[in-house]
Design a protein around this motif. Structure first.
Motif, PDB file in Angstrom:
ATOM      1  N   ARG A 144       6.265  64.594   9.376  1.00 30.52           N
ATOM      2  CA  ARG A 144       5.434  64.471   8.179  1.00 30.52           C
ATOM      3  C   ARG A 144       5.154  63.001   7.928  1.00 30.52           C
ATOM      4  N   TRP A 145       6.201  62.189   8.075  1.00 28.45           N
ATOM      5  CA  TRP A 145       6.041  60.744   8.092  1.00 28.45           C
ATOM      6  C   TRP A 145       7.161  60.141   8.928  1.00 28.45           C
ATOM      7  N   VAL A 146       6.934  58.916   9.393  1.00 33.88           N
ATOM      8  CA  VAL A 146       7.875  58.220  10.271  1.00 33.88           C
ATOM      9  C   VAL A 146       8.133  56.824   9.706  1.00 33.88           C
ATOM     10  N   VAL A 147       9.374  56.402   9.753  1.00 34.92           N
ATOM     11  CA  VAL A 147       9.740  55.057   9.323  1.00 34.92           C
ATOM     12  C   VAL A 147      10.295  54.299  10.525  1.00 34.92           C
ATOM     13  N   ASP A 148       9.730  53.145  10.802  1.00 31.24           N
ATOM     14  CA  ASP A 148      10.234  52.279  11.868  1.00 31.24           C
ATOM     15  C   ASP A 148      10.119  50.837  11.391  1.00 31.24           C
ATOM     16  N   TRP A 187       7.841  67.551  -3.959  1.00 33.82           N
ATOM     17  CA  TRP A 187       7.964  66.665  -2.800  1.00 33.82           C
ATOM     18  C   TRP A 187       8.599  67.376  -1.622  1.00 33.82           C
ATOM     19  N   ASN A 188       7.931  67.310  -0.470  1.00 33.52           N
ATOM     20  CA  ASN A 188       8.533  67.718   0.795  1.00 33.52           C
ATOM     21  C   ASN A 188       9.349  66.524   1.289  1.00 33.52           C
ATOM     22  N   ASN A 189      10.656  66.553   1.028  1.00 35.46           N
ATOM     23  CA  ASN A 189      11.480  65.374   1.303  1.00 35.46           C
ATOM     24  C   ASN A 189      12.061  65.332   2.708  1.00 35.46           C
ATOM     25  N   GLY A 193      -1.546  63.808   8.313  1.00 33.21           N
ATOM     26  CA  GLY A 193      -2.862  63.933   7.694  1.00 33.21           C
ATOM     27  C   GLY A 193      -2.880  64.023   6.181  1.00 33.21           C
ATOM     28  N   VAL A 194      -3.754  63.276   5.570  1.00 35.66           N
ATOM     29  CA  VAL A 194      -4.212  63.382   4.184  1.00 35.66           C
ATOM     30  C   VAL A 194      -3.074  63.507   3.169  1.00 35.66           C
ATOM     31  N   SER A 195      -2.694  64.727   2.801  1.00 34.02           N
ATOM     32  CA  SER A 195      -1.706  64.930   1.737  1.00 34.02           C
ATOM     33  C   SER A 195      -0.319  64.408   2.121  1.00 34.02           C
ATOM     34  N   ALA A 196      -0.065  64.228   3.401  1.00 34.44           N
ATOM     35  CA  ALA A 196       1.234  63.697   3.845  1.00 34.44           C
ATOM     36  C   ALA A 196       1.492  62.308   3.289  1.00 34.44           C
ATOM     37  N   GLY A 197       0.433  61.610   2.943  1.00 33.35           N
ATOM     38  CA  GLY A 197       0.594  60.280   2.374  1.00 33.35           C
ATOM     39  C   GLY A 197       1.382  60.293   1.080  1.00 33.35           C
ATOM     40  N   PHE A 212      -5.722  57.485  -2.691  1.00 33.36           N
ATOM     41  CA  PHE A 212      -5.402  57.725  -4.091  1.00 33.36           C
ATOM     42  C   PHE A 212      -4.296  58.747  -4.314  1.00 33.36           C
ATOM     43  N   GLY A 213      -3.859  59.433  -3.251  1.00 32.52           N
ATOM     44  CA  GLY A 213      -2.646  60.235  -3.357  1.00 32.52           C
ATOM     45  C   GLY A 213      -1.437  59.327  -3.574  1.00 32.52           C
ATOM     46  N   PRO A 214      -1.187  58.382  -2.659  1.00 35.36           N
ATOM     47  CA  PRO A 214      -0.095  57.425  -2.879  1.00 35.36           C
ATOM     48  C   PRO A 214      -0.282  56.578  -4.132  1.00 35.36           C
ATOM     49  N   ALA A 215      -1.542  56.234  -4.452  1.00 35.09           N
ATOM     50  CA  ALA A 215      -1.798  55.440  -5.660  1.00 35.09           C
ATOM     51  C   ALA A 215      -1.370  56.203  -6.902  1.00 35.09           C
ATOM     52  N   GLN A 216      -1.609  57.512  -6.929  1.00 35.63           N
ATOM     53  CA  GLN A 216      -1.193  58.342  -8.050  1.00 35.63           C
ATOM     54  C   GLN A 216       0.327  58.362  -8.183  1.00 35.63           C
ATOM     55  N   ILE A 217       1.004  58.580  -7.058  1.00 35.93           N
ATOM     56  CA  ILE A 217       2.467  58.662  -7.070  1.00 35.93           C
ATOM     57  C   ILE A 217       3.084  57.336  -7.507  1.00 35.93           C
TER      58      ILE A 217
END
Length: 208
Positions: free
Chosen positions: A153-157, A197-199, A165-169, A30-35
């Motif tokens: 924090r996140w990876v794109v491939d 946002w941690n961009n 973890g958790v809030s990183a979503g 629901f973190g990503p759902a909120q955003i």
């Protein structure tokens, strides 16, 4: 942001299909759902589970879901994590269905140990990914064919977006919006959610 004409809005509309299961981590979903849900002209949030019906998170929150048989496969698949991932490691039926959903989706996003679940399907083999740092050693050992990135924090491939973890979503969701919809739409999502946002996807203060 000025609202575009209806045809353009409909063309850009994407379903965010969140796959829920018993003991899922609440904010992972629901973190990503909120955003993303703050952008109804771009995203429609839907919750699914394998059989449909009520699903209870690790925190005891019950959510009504649709069965995966009703899922639109052209939507984004979001896989949350769980601290009870051991419940699914040997569940071949769950993993096989998860694999089919992920193969069909144009984009797949995971949060926390959701990347572990996806890795167990072999779809992340030879791809770069990250996961919850507290589970990093266990996950990387269990799925050695994945290029696990510790400091991320996140990876794109390709079509795969995996987050820590958790809030990183939420940071990953913002990154996805930036990549797909552009910086102005990402700015709108952050503003409407009052989210800082941690961009920098490589900045992970929890990776020690």
């Amino acid at each position: 942001m000025k609202l575009q004409n209806r045809m353009d809005v409909e063309f850009k509309m994407r379903n965010l299909n969140i796959l829920l299961f018993a003991k899922f981590e609440t904010i992972d979903a629901f973190g990503p759902a909120q955003i993303m849900g703050r952008l109804p002209e771009h995203y429609k949030v839907n919750c699914f589970s394998m059989a449909g019906g009520s699903v209870t998170s690790w925190h005891g929150i019950q959510v009504e879901t649709q069965p995966i048989s009703a899922i639109a496969t052209d939507g984004i698949l979001l896989i949350p994590g769980t601290s009870e991932v051991k419940l699914y490691i040997g569940n071949q039926s769950f993993l096989e269905q998860l694999k089919k959903l992920a193969e069909a989706a144009p984009y797949v996003m995971t949060v926390c140990t959701g990347s572990f679940l996806l890795a167990l399907t072999s779809l992340l083999d030879n791809h770069s990914a990250t996961t919850n740092k507290m589970a990093f050693k266990i996950v990387s050992k269990a799925c050695p064919k994945v290029n696990w990135v510790h400091k991320a924090r996140w990876v794109v491939d390709g079509k795969y977006y995996t987050s820590s973890g958790v809030s990183a979503g939420m940071d990953m969701a913002m990154g996805f919006i930036h990549d797909v919809n552009g910086p102005e739409v990402a700015k709108q999502a952050a503003l409407e959610s009052e989210y800082i946002w941690n961009n920098d996807k490589s900045y992970d203060p929890f990776a020690k």
